[in-house]
Design a protein around this motif. Structure first.
Motif, PDB file in Angstrom:
ATOM      1  N   TRP A 102      -2.971  -1.254  -6.826  1.00 39.06           N
ATOM      2  CA  TRP A 102      -1.958  -2.022  -6.116  1.00 39.06           C
ATOM      3  C   TRP A 102      -2.401  -3.470  -5.934  1.00 39.06           C
ATOM      4  O   TRP A 102      -1.611  -4.407  -6.135  1.00 39.06           O
ATOM      5  CB  TRP A 102      -1.660  -1.380  -4.763  1.00 39.06           C
ATOM      6  CG  TRP A 102      -0.529  -2.034  -4.028  1.00 39.06           C
ATOM      7  CD1 TRP A 102       0.801  -1.736  -4.119  1.00 39.06           C
ATOM      8  CD2 TRP A 102      -0.641  -3.133  -3.105  1.00 39.06           C
ATOM      9  NE1 TRP A 102       1.526  -2.579  -3.304  1.00 39.06           N
ATOM     10  CE2 TRP A 102       0.672  -3.447  -2.675  1.00 39.06           C
ATOM     11  CE3 TRP A 102      -1.707  -3.870  -2.605  1.00 39.06           C
ATOM     12  CZ2 TRP A 102       0.938  -4.453  -1.762  1.00 39.06           C
ATOM     13  CZ3 TRP A 102      -1.453  -4.891  -1.697  1.00 39.06           C
ATOM     14  CH2 TRP A 102      -0.142  -5.174  -1.289  1.00 39.06           C
TER      15      TRP A 102
ATOM     16  N   GLU B 124      -7.390   7.853  -4.074  1.00 37.28           N
ATOM     17  CA  GLU B 124      -6.620   6.925  -3.240  1.00 37.28           C
ATOM     18  C   GLU B 124      -7.206   5.516  -3.293  1.00 37.28           C
ATOM     19  O   GLU B 124      -6.459   4.523  -3.354  1.00 37.28           O
ATOM     20  CB  GLU B 124      -6.572   7.412  -1.795  1.00 37.28           C
ATOM     21  CG  GLU B 124      -5.627   8.571  -1.573  1.00 37.28           C
ATOM     22  CD  GLU B 124      -5.407   8.880  -0.101  1.00 37.28           C
ATOM     23  OE1 GLU B 124      -4.449   9.614   0.191  1.00 37.28           O
ATOM     24  OE2 GLU B 124      -6.179   8.385   0.749  1.00 37.28           O
TER      25      GLU B 124
ATOM     26  N   ASP C  96      -0.645  -3.609   7.216  1.00 42.40           N
ATOM     27  CA  ASP C  96      -0.026  -2.336   6.815  1.00 42.40           C
ATOM     28  C   ASP C  96       0.830  -2.458   5.567  1.00 42.40           C
ATOM     29  O   ASP C  96       1.949  -1.943   5.495  1.00 42.40           O
ATOM     30  CB  ASP C  96       0.792  -1.749   7.973  1.00 42.40           C
ATOM     31  CG  ASP C  96      -0.090  -1.215   9.088  1.00 42.40           C
ATOM     32  OD1 ASP C  96      -1.150  -0.641   8.782  1.00 42.40           O
ATOM     33  OD2 ASP C  96       0.271  -1.387  10.266  1.00 42.40           O
TER      34      ASP C  96
ATOM     35  N   ARG D 258       1.841  -1.209   2.141  1.00 37.15           N
ATOM     36  CA  ARG D 258       1.748   0.155   1.615  1.00 37.15           C
ATOM     37  C   ARG D 258       1.395   0.165   0.127  1.00 37.15           C
ATOM     38  O   ARG D 258       2.015  -0.549  -0.666  1.00 37.15           O
ATOM     39  CB  ARG D 258       3.068   0.890   1.844  1.00 37.15           C
ATOM     40  CG  ARG D 258       3.045   2.335   1.341  1.00 37.15           C
ATOM     41  CD  ARG D 258       4.231   3.121   1.826  1.00 37.15           C
ATOM     42  NE  ARG D 258       4.135   3.458   3.246  1.00 37.15           N
ATOM     43  CZ  ARG D 258       3.329   4.407   3.725  1.00 37.15           C
ATOM     44  NH1 ARG D 258       2.527   5.077   2.904  1.00 37.15           N
ATOM     45  NH2 ARG D 258       3.311   4.676   5.009  1.00 37.15           N
ATOM     46  N   TYR D 259       0.390   0.980  -0.247  1.00 37.93           N
ATOM     47  CA  TYR D 259       0.020   1.135  -1.653  1.00 37.93           C
ATOM     48  C   TYR D 259       0.280   2.533  -2.191  1.00 37.93           C
ATOM     49  O   TYR D 259       0.166   2.774  -3.399  1.00 37.93           O
ATOM     50  CB  TYR D 259      -1.445   0.751  -1.877  1.00 37.93           C
ATOM     51  CG  TYR D 259      -2.469   1.734  -1.318  1.00 37.93           C
ATOM     52  CD1 TYR D 259      -2.822   2.882  -2.022  1.00 37.93           C
ATOM     53  CD2 TYR D 259      -3.098   1.501  -0.103  1.00 37.93           C
ATOM     54  CE1 TYR D 259      -3.776   3.771  -1.522  1.00 37.93           C
ATOM     55  CE2 TYR D 259      -4.044   2.373   0.402  1.00 37.93           C
ATOM     56  CZ  TYR D 259      -4.378   3.517  -0.311  1.00 37.93           C
ATOM     57  OH  TYR D 259      -5.313   4.399   0.184  1.00 37.93           O
TER      58      TYR D 259
ATOM     59  N   PRO E 115       1.980   6.898  -1.044  1.00 36.46           N
ATOM     60  CA  PRO E 115       2.950   7.645  -0.242  1.00 36.46           C
ATOM     61  C   PRO E 115       2.410   8.214   1.071  1.00 36.46           C
ATOM     62  O   PRO E 115       3.198   8.509   1.972  1.00 36.46           O
ATOM     63  CB  PRO E 115       3.365   8.777  -1.179  1.00 36.46           C
ATOM     64  CG  PRO E 115       2.156   9.005  -2.046  1.00 36.46           C
ATOM     65  CD  PRO E 115       1.549   7.649  -2.241  1.00 36.46           C
ATOM     66  N   ASP E 116       1.098   8.392   1.192  1.00 40.01           N
ATOM     67  CA  ASP E 116       0.559   9.032   2.382  1.00 40.01           C
ATOM     68  C   ASP E 116       0.442   8.040   3.542  1.00 40.01           C
ATOM     69  O   ASP E 116       0.394   6.815   3.347  1.00 40.01           O
ATOM     70  CB  ASP E 116      -0.798   9.666   2.088  1.00 40.01           C
ATOM     71  CG  ASP E 116      -0.682  10.878   1.167  1.00 40.01           C
ATOM     72  OD1 ASP E 116       0.412  11.469   1.121  1.00 40.01           O
ATOM     73  OD2 ASP E 116      -1.677  11.207   0.494  1.00 40.01           O
ATOM     74  N   GLU E 117       0.376   8.577   4.754  1.00 31.56           N
ATOM     75  CA  GLU E 117       0.433   7.753   5.965  1.00 31.56           C
ATOM     76  C   GLU E 117      -0.642   6.672   5.979  1.00 31.56           C
ATOM     77  O   GLU E 117      -0.391   5.524   6.366  1.00 31.56           O
ATOM     78  CB  GLU E 117       0.309   8.639   7.208  1.00 31.56           C
ATOM     79  CG  GLU E 117       0.248   7.875   8.518  1.00 31.56           C
ATOM     80  CD  GLU E 117       1.451   6.981   8.768  1.00 31.56           C
ATOM     81  OE1 GLU E 117       1.295   5.942   9.441  1.00 31.56           O
ATOM     82  OE2 GLU E 117       2.560   7.306   8.279  1.00 31.56           O
ATOM     83  N   ARG E 118      -1.856   7.010   5.580  1.00 29.19           N
ATOM     84  CA  ARG E 118      -2.956   6.038   5.643  1.00 29.19           C
ATOM     85  C   ARG E 118      -3.073   5.192   4.375  1.00 29.19           C
ATOM     86  O   ARG E 118      -4.021   4.418   4.248  1.00 29.19           O
ATOM     87  CB  ARG E 118      -4.269   6.764   5.912  1.00 29.19           C
ATOM     88  CG  ARG E 118      -4.441   7.178   7.382  1.00 29.19           C
ATOM     89  CD  ARG E 118      -5.731   7.974   7.564  1.00 29.19           C
ATOM     90  NE  ARG E 118      -6.021   8.149   8.982  1.00 29.19           N
ATOM     91  CZ  ARG E 118      -7.032   7.558   9.629  1.00 29.19           C
ATOM     92  NH1 ARG E 118      -7.840   6.740   8.978  1.00 29.19           N
ATOM     93  NH2 ARG E 118      -7.245   7.772  10.911  1.00 29.19           N
ATOM     94  N   ASN E 119      -2.147   5.313   3.460  1.00 33.39           N
ATOM     95  CA  ASN E 119      -2.180   4.517   2.224  1.00 33.39           C
ATOM     96  C   ASN E 119      -1.653   3.111   2.497  1.00 33.39           C
ATOM     97  O   ASN E 119      -0.596   2.704   2.001  1.00 33.39           O
ATOM     98  CB  ASN E 119      -1.356   5.194   1.126  1.00 33.39           C
ATOM     99  CG  ASN E 119      -1.964   6.488   0.630  1.00 33.39           C
ATOM    100  OD1 ASN E 119      -1.317   7.218  -0.112  1.00 33.39           O
ATOM    101  ND2 ASN E 119      -3.194   6.804   1.035  1.00 33.39           N
ATOM    102  N   ARG E 120      -2.408   2.369   3.280  1.00 28.48           N
ATOM    103  CA  ARG E 120      -1.999   1.022   3.690  1.00 28.48           C
ATOM    104  C   ARG E 120      -3.192   0.065   3.600  1.00 28.48           C
ATOM    105  O   ARG E 120      -4.345   0.481   3.714  1.00 28.48           O
ATOM    106  CB  ARG E 120      -1.456   1.024   5.118  1.00 28.48           C
ATOM    107  CG  ARG E 120      -0.256   1.943   5.325  1.00 28.48           C
ATOM    108  CD  ARG E 120       0.084   2.068   6.807  1.00 28.48           C
ATOM    109  NE  ARG E 120       1.093   3.080   7.058  1.00 28.48           N
ATOM    110  CZ  ARG E 120       2.402   2.856   7.126  1.00 28.48           C
ATOM    111  NH1 ARG E 120       2.856   1.631   6.935  1.00 28.48           N
ATOM    112  NH2 ARG E 120       3.250   3.829   7.370  1.00 28.48           N
TER     113      ARG E 120
END
Length: 276
Positions: A140, A133, A61, A63-64, A66-71
């Motif tokens: 990232w 995304e 997890d 993070r790349y 801001p959204d919840e699934r942006n991991r």
């Protein structure tokens, strides 16, 4: 009355695509229905993936965006080795990165790091946004290479992830790709059930139907897949001046065993891309 006529005209125009009406198109792209034990296969993926994730807790997890699934889930094999960035499938509207950790086992066995990319699903984001995304995730990874211990990025994905792989080939961080059982021509998709949540219009479908790439790209599918899935891969490989590889005795779901296994055909292709 004009609005009704316009809707009817649009319905008639979209009724036949590649000689198929809506019902035929729905069946032509329904992979879960075509593979009778698909639910059991996916359940096994979940168990296997949970076990591998538990063995790599420090990389989960990341993070790349801001959204919840942006991991991103990162599975480290060794420093200064390539990173295989894997994009999950689910017709851009189902499933999650956590389910697909099991595919990392093949590349990890050969010292290839693996990054599983999560992304927002439709209808919460349009396909344009999903593609953006994935590019943000690759940004990232590129900027985090020193921290992660990777050297360069190879991108891969299955089903909808195969499409997102093809759409990612132009990213400057990507040195090669492996597209597995993907969808590349989105025009049939916007006329079948998959589009109920995607909401693709003609322009968005064209924008997101990937074109040619000059980078090394392997296009692979299971020989026992639905004919439309086979055609999609063959046509896209031909567009790129090559031929798709059909893995014998593999369907849309079992094809991933060739990546999960250290001795699988897909793992062999990852090794080739890693060494090129």
């Amino acid at each position: 009355r004009r609005a009704v006529r316009a809707r009817n005209a649009h319905f008639i125009q979209g009724l036949m695509v590649r000689g198929m009406d809506r019902a035929a198109l729905d069946a032509a792209y329904n992979n879960a229905a075509a593979v009778k034990d698909s639910a059991q296969i996916v359940a096994q993926w979940e168990t296997r993936s949970a076990r591998l994730r538990a063995a790599h807790p420090q990389g989960m997890d990341l993070r790349y965006g801001p959204d919840e699934r942006n991991r991103i889930d990162f599975f480290a094999a060794r420093r200064d080795a390539p990173v295989l960035a894997f994009i999950h499938g689910g017709y851009w509207q189902n499933r999650a990165k956590e389910l697909f950790a099991f595919v990392a086992e093949g590349p990890l066995a050969w010292g290839v790091n693996v990054a599983l990319i999560g992304y927002t699903l439709a209808p919460h984001k349009r396909l344009d946004g999903i593609v953006a995304e994935i590019r943000a995730a690759l940004d990232w990874l590129q900027s985090s290479m020193k921290m992660l211990g990777g050297s360069r990025v190879i991108v891969s994905g299955w089903s909808a992830g195969g499409h997102l792989t093809a759409m990612s080939m132009s990213h400057p961080a990507v040195t090669g790709g492996l597209a597995i059982s993907g969808i590349y021509d989105l025009e049939p998709i916007r006329h079948c059930y998959v589009n109920d949540k995607l909401g693709l219009d003609e322009a968005e479908a064209k924008r997101n139907s990937p074109g040619r790439t000059d980078k090394p790209l392997y296009v692979v599918y299971g020989a026992d897949e639905l004919p439309e899935l086979c055609r999609q891969s063959e046509d896209y490989a031909q567009l790129n001046g090559g031929k798709a590889a059909a893995l014998p005795r593999r369907n849309h779901f079992t094809v991933l065993e060739d990546l999960a296994s250290p001795h699988g055909g897909l793992t062999a292709l990852v090794r080739k891309l890693s060494n090129s």
